[in-house]
Design a protein around this motif. Structure first.
Motif, PDB file in Angstrom:
ATOM      1  N   ASN A 256      19.192 -36.762  -7.691  1.00 15.08           N
ATOM      2  CA  ASN A 256      19.273 -38.180  -7.371  1.00 15.08           C
ATOM      3  C   ASN A 256      17.926 -38.712  -6.900  1.00 15.08           C
ATOM      4  N   VAL A 257      17.755 -40.025  -7.031  1.00 10.81           N
ATOM      5  CA  VAL A 257      16.615 -40.728  -6.445  1.00 10.81           C
ATOM      6  C   VAL A 257      17.172 -41.583  -5.319  1.00 10.81           C
ATOM      7  N   THR A 258      16.750 -41.316  -4.104  1.00  3.62           N
ATOM      8  CA  THR A 258      17.304 -41.995  -2.938  1.00  3.62           C
ATOM      9  C   THR A 258      16.375 -43.097  -2.455  1.00  3.62           C
ATOM     10  N   GLN A 259      16.917 -43.919  -1.543  1.00  3.89           N
ATOM     11  CA  GLN A 259      16.087 -44.965  -0.944  1.00  3.89           C
ATOM     12  C   GLN A 259      14.926 -44.354  -0.166  1.00  3.89           C
ATOM     13  N   ASP A 260      15.158 -43.243   0.504  1.00  5.98           N
ATOM     14  CA  ASP A 260      14.074 -42.582   1.235  1.00  5.98           C
ATOM     15  C   ASP A 260      12.982 -42.088   0.286  1.00  5.98           C
ATOM     16  N   ASP A 261      13.391 -41.662  -0.917  1.00  2.26           N
ATOM     17  CA  ASP A 261      12.391 -41.245  -1.909  1.00  2.26           C
ATOM     18  C   ASP A 261      11.490 -42.419  -2.282  1.00  2.26           C
ATOM     19  N   VAL A 262      12.120 -43.567  -2.510  1.00  2.26           N
ATOM     20  CA  VAL A 262      11.345 -44.751  -2.872  1.00  2.26           C
ATOM     21  C   VAL A 262      10.379 -45.111  -1.755  1.00  2.26           C
ATOM     22  N   ARG A 263      10.848 -45.056  -0.519  1.00  2.00           N
ATOM     23  CA  ARG A 263       9.985 -45.387   0.614  1.00  2.00           C
ATOM     24  C   ARG A 263       8.815 -44.410   0.712  1.00  2.00           C
TER      25      ARG A 263
ATOM     26  N   ASP B 253      24.995 -44.677  -0.671  1.00  2.35           N
ATOM     27  CA  ASP B 253      24.533 -43.446  -0.016  1.00  2.35           C
ATOM     28  C   ASP B 253      24.239 -43.806   1.434  1.00  2.35           C
ATOM     29  N   GLY B 254      25.302 -43.779   2.253  1.00  3.21           N
ATOM     30  CA  GLY B 254      25.169 -44.261   3.622  1.00  3.21           C
ATOM     31  C   GLY B 254      25.011 -45.767   3.600  1.00  3.21           C
ATOM     32  N   ARG B 255      23.990 -46.275   4.267  1.00 11.07           N
ATOM     33  CA  ARG B 255      23.770 -47.717   4.324  1.00 11.07           C
ATOM     34  C   ARG B 255      22.884 -48.201   3.185  1.00 11.07           C
ATOM     35  N   THR B 256      22.440 -47.282   2.323  1.00 11.14           N
ATOM     36  CA  THR B 256      21.588 -47.659   1.200  1.00 11.14           C
ATOM     37  C   THR B 256      22.224 -47.175  -0.101  1.00 11.14           C
ATOM     38  N   TYR B 257      21.444 -47.184  -1.174  1.00 11.37           N
ATOM     39  CA  TYR B 257      21.939 -46.774  -2.483  1.00 11.37           C
ATOM     40  C   TYR B 257      21.015 -45.712  -3.087  1.00 11.37           C
ATOM     41  N   SER B 258      21.571 -44.920  -4.005  1.00 13.90           N
ATOM     42  CA  SER B 258      20.816 -43.903  -4.723  1.00 13.90           C
ATOM     43  C   SER B 258      21.130 -43.995  -6.209  1.00 13.90           C
ATOM     44  N   TYR B 259      20.257 -43.399  -7.014  1.00 16.06           N
ATOM     45  CA  TYR B 259      20.419 -43.396  -8.474  1.00 16.06           C
ATOM     46  C   TYR B 259      20.577 -41.957  -8.948  1.00 16.06           C
ATOM     47  N   ARG B 260      21.660 -41.691  -9.696  1.00  9.51           N
ATOM     48  CA  ARG B 260      21.911 -40.349 -10.230  1.00  9.51           C
ATOM     49  C   ARG B 260      21.121 -40.190 -11.527  1.00  9.51           C
ATOM     50  N   LEU B 261      20.074 -39.363 -11.478  1.00  8.32           N
ATOM     51  CA  LEU B 261      19.211 -39.179 -12.638  1.00  8.32           C
ATOM     52  C   LEU B 261      19.722 -38.078 -13.557  1.00  8.32           C
ATOM     53  N   TRP B 262      20.235 -36.990 -12.976  1.00  8.00           N
ATOM     54  CA  TRP B 262      20.662 -35.848 -13.802  1.00  8.00           C
ATOM     55  C   TRP B 262      21.846 -35.164 -13.127  1.00  8.00           C
ATOM     56  N   GLY B 263      22.799 -34.740 -13.937  1.00 12.11           N
ATOM     57  CA  GLY B 263      23.970 -34.044 -13.422  1.00 12.11           C
ATOM     58  C   GLY B 263      25.196 -34.941 -13.425  1.00 12.11           C
ATOM     59  N   ASP B 264      26.363 -34.313 -13.465  1.00 10.21           N
ATOM     60  CA  ASP B 264      27.608 -35.089 -13.487  1.00 10.21           C
ATOM     61  C   ASP B 264      28.642 -34.508 -12.527  1.00 10.21           C
ATOM     62  N   SER B 265      28.176 -33.847 -11.477  1.00 11.75           N
ATOM     63  CA  SER B 265      29.095 -33.274 -10.501  1.00 11.75           C
ATOM     64  C   SER B 265      29.716 -34.380  -9.645  1.00 11.75           C
ATOM     65  N   GLU B 266      30.973 -34.186  -9.251  1.00 13.59           N
ATOM     66  CA  GLU B 266      31.619 -35.155  -8.356  1.00 13.59           C
ATOM     67  C   GLU B 266      30.997 -35.108  -6.968  1.00 13.59           C
ATOM     68  N   ASP B 267      30.350 -33.978  -6.655  1.00  8.74           N
ATOM     69  CA  ASP B 267      29.639 -33.854  -5.383  1.00  8.74           C
ATOM     70  C   ASP B 267      28.207 -34.351  -5.599  1.00  8.74           C
ATOM     71  N   PRO B 268      27.851 -35.514  -5.053  1.00 13.57           N
ATOM     72  CA  PRO B 268      26.522 -36.076  -5.307  1.00 13.57           C
ATOM     73  C   PRO B 268      25.385 -35.126  -4.955  1.00 13.57           C
ATOM     74  N   THR B 269      25.598 -34.260  -3.976  1.00 15.75           N
ATOM     75  CA  THR B 269      24.521 -33.364  -3.549  1.00 15.75           C
ATOM     76  C   THR B 269      24.181 -32.321  -4.608  1.00 15.75           C
ATOM     77  N   GLN B 270      25.054 -32.147  -5.595  1.00 10.68           N
ATOM     78  CA  GLN B 270      24.806 -31.171  -6.650  1.00 10.68           C
ATOM     79  C   GLN B 270      24.019 -31.772  -7.817  1.00 10.68           C
TER      80      GLN B 270
END
Length: 692
Positions: free
Chosen positions: A535-542, A515-532
């Motif tokens: 997700n749990v993003t690195q910014d969320d963790v921070r 996800d850009g220069r970091t990584y994210s975790y897909r918690l729910w959903g199976d859309s090919e478009d990640p924004t749909q």
């Protein structure tokens, strides 16, 4: 006076009241209620001994009581009376019990006063956990029957007649009658055919009057949070919570957190008026909703309405406290964070825009500029000042309040955690509404998640899940879900100890994606478009790291000031507040929200501030206790503490950057940190975290 010749001598009898052991010597024919009053025993009555309320029920005790040297026989009390036969009150006469106002003494006797008949009852309430306390409300009802006025009679004014009747029937001396009550007396007397019920506040002020007999009085306890407002309708004589309600604080439209609302006032002249108007309107509406909720379930002789509310207690953080009172909150938004008052405040409810004409509103005292009446309420409910062991009490919210200490020394502070715990600043964060993800588990081998959502009773891997969530929009993660998904990702080895979503994640599961220069975790959903997807993003963790580090730094700072930095010295950790009530204690430890005490010592205590408000509502002693206790609390201002920043940095890691977690290591399997290539000035992370 000497007995008249030929008259039988008056016999005197000894009556002992259990469990107190108080006794009185009275004449034959004295009612047990009057005997109890003579002895000073704790026997309730609101009808003045007229056989209407049923509160004075007692149990005649039969047998030989050597302790009191009394042989208590069945014939020491008169038989069943017409008053008892005709009694139709709301409280039925229990088998084996008698009405104290009807049964008369005719021999030496031992009488038990059951708990339900005691004025100062030990009871357990529902909805909010306030524990066992002595019920001692500041407002009590008294039923009076006034003499019917005739032309030429030399009766005094109605107010004076009421004062005389209260003194004669209840030994209550009235010093004043509220001015708003005086115009209502004549109509009440006429409407009740000379029979009225008066409410007496503080034991000497008439604050309400009703025609006829009224059997129950009610109060409302309110916790005004920055996000939600919770209210409880309470029976003042029993402490029973009859209805509870919660609404969103309408001030959210002026800003998600307290400082943004203060900024709104600073930038908009007259903005404090809008803040005050919005919260007062919400409080008035809440009272109405509580009465509506209780109308069909509460058993009363007189329909319950706004005139039935005789007392209110309110808790809230300092800014809410000031805004409710119509005080400009802007001094609390800048150093030195000076309160207009830190004392308890009592006003008429109508002065706060609340339509409860007979009610007084009591706002609990504040402690410091960022530690308010809500913390005072939590202290009153959980009692660190009453405890011999050290207690850590944490109200987790946008602005976390922390209390640490015991009966010898209590310290308090606030810590600016921000709104991340409640879903703000989180990419898929949302409030705790239907469809929000509230619980998460991640399989340690497959790294596949299971989850629970609000509004469904089963986990996502259950066959019933699809059916139960068919009408729900699973659109985000609420606070408890955020805590759990972060904890699970760390325990599953997807997040490293420094809060980085690990770069080897995509090799282990396709749920980790770049996800850009970091990584994210897909918690729910199976859309090919990640924004749909959710997700749990690195910014969320921070964001969670920053919030939890601020909270933990505040805790560690209080522990240092108290001289108790060893977690083993802490007797209990209590997580309070609407959010704290839903945090799993294990995940609170995994993220390092709290020190490494054994997980069995960490508990969620729910809305402790609201419980404190209920305690203050039903007990004058509880009000005196908290007013005294808060003056002994040592206030620590985190904003001016040089150590805070260092403690904050140390608390950024999971569970903690510098503190060992031997207890946690025995309670769950901690992950192995990701190995990184060594570089100049960098230290290689290795191995499994072990107890030290």
């Amino acid at each position: 006076m000497s007995p008249v010749p030929g008259d039988a001598p008056v016999k005197v009898r000894r009556v002992v009241f259990a469990p107190s052991g108080l006794s009185a010597t009275v004449e034959d024919g004295t009612t047990l209620l009057d005997a109890a009053r003579t002895a000073g025993a704790d026997l309730d009555s609101t009808c003045g001994g007229r056989g209407l309320c049923g509160r004075c029920q007692v149990v005649p005790s039969i047998g030989n009581f050597s302790k009191w040297q009394i042989d208590s026989r069945p014939d020491a009390i008169t038989g069943w009376t017409a008053t008892e036969t005709d009694y139709t009150g709301r409280r039925p006469i229990t088998d084996g019990q008698r009405l104290g106002c009807a049964a008369q003494v005719c021999g030496d006797l031992v009488v038990e006063i059951p708990a339900a008949s005691q004025v100062h009852k030990q009871v357990v309430r529902k909805s909010v956990d306030v524990g066992d306390i002595e019920i001692d409300p500041l407002v009590r009802l008294h039923y009076l029957e006034l003499e019917k006025a005739e032309l030429g009679s030399e009766l005094r004014g109605l107010a004076e007649q009421i004062g005389a009747a209260l003194l004669a029937d209840y030994d209550v001396t009235i010093t004043r009658i509220d001015t708003h009550v005086l115009p209502l007396i004549a109509d009440a007397v006429r409407g009740g055919d000379e029979a009225i019920t008066v409410a007496v506040r503080y034991g000497h002020e008439v604050c309400a009057v009703y025609p006829g007999y009224v059997d129950r009085a009610f109060g409302v306890a309110v916790d005004v949070g920055s996000t939600t407002v919770a209210g409880h309708l309470v029976d003042l004589s029993t402490g029973e919570v009859l209805a509870s309600n919660g609404v969103m604080n309408p001030q959210i439209r002026f800003g998600d957190d307290l400082m943004s609302r203060v900024s709104y006032v600073m930038m908009n002249p007259g903005g404090e008026v809008e803040l005050t108007r919005s919260i007062r309107t919400a409080l008035d509406a809440m009272v109405g909703e509580l009465l509506t909720d209780a109308a069909d379930t509460v058993d009363t002789l007189r329909p319950i309405d706004r005139r039935s509310i005789l007392d209110m207690t309110i808790v809230g953080n300092p800014i809410m406290h000031h805004v409710i009172l119509g005080i400009d909150p802007t001094p609390l938004g800048q150093a030195p964070f000076l309160l207009a008052t830190d004392s308890a405040v009592t006003v008429r409810a109508t002065d706060l825009g609340i339509d409860a004409p007979f009610a007084s509103a009591y706002l609990l005292p504040c402690i410091a500029g960022h530690v308010g009446a809500d913390t005072a309420g939590a202290i009153l409910a959980e009692g660190p000042h009453r405890s011999e062991e050290l207690q850590l009490l944490v109200d987790v919210g946008t602005n976390a309040e922390i209390v640490f200490g015991n009966s010898s020394h209590v310290l308090a502070a606030s810590s600016p955690t921000g709104p991340a715990f409640e879903g703000a600043q989180i990419s898929a964060g949302q409030r705790a509404t239907a469809g929000a993800i509230e619980r998460v588990r991640i399989d340690r081998d497959t790294l596949e998640p299971r989850l629970r959502v609000i509004g469904a009773d089963v986990w996502s891997d259950d066959a019933e899940f699809t059916m139960q969530t068919m009408k729900l929009d699973i659109s985000g993660i609420c606070g408890s879900g955020i805590i759990e998904v972060m904890g699970e990702m760390y325990l599953a080895g997807l997040i490293d100890v420094d809060g980085t979503i690990r770069s080897d994640g995509p090799e282990r599961t396709d749920r980790i994606f770049a996800d850009g220069r970091t990584y994210s975790y897909r918690l729910w959903g199976d859309s090919e478009d990640p924004t749909q997807n959710i997700n749990v993003t690195q910014d969320d963790v921070r964001a969670i790291q920053l919030a939890k580090a601020a909270l933990r730094a505040g805790i560690d700072l209080l522990c240092e000031h108290a001289g108790h930095t060893d977690p083993e010295a802490i007797g209990s950790v209590r997580l309070a507040g609407a959010f704290g009530a839903h945090i799993d204690p294990l995940y609170a430890k995994v993220l390092g929200l709290v020190p490494d005490v054994p997980v069995a010592l960490v508990s969620s205590v729910g809305n402790a501030a609201g419980a404190g408000a209920v305690r203050a509502l039903v007990s004058a002693a509880q009000r005196a206790e908290i007013e005294s206790a808060v003056r002994r609390v040592e206030k620590i201002e985190t904003a001016t503490e040089a150590r805070f920043q260092e403690l904050f940095v140390n608390a950024m890691g999971f569970p903690h950057t510098t503190e060992p977690t031997p207890n946690l290591a025995t309670e769950t399997v901690l992950p192995v940190a990701q190995e990184r290539a060594a570089s100049a000035g960098a230290r290689r992370r290795t191995g499994r975290r072990r107890p030290r």
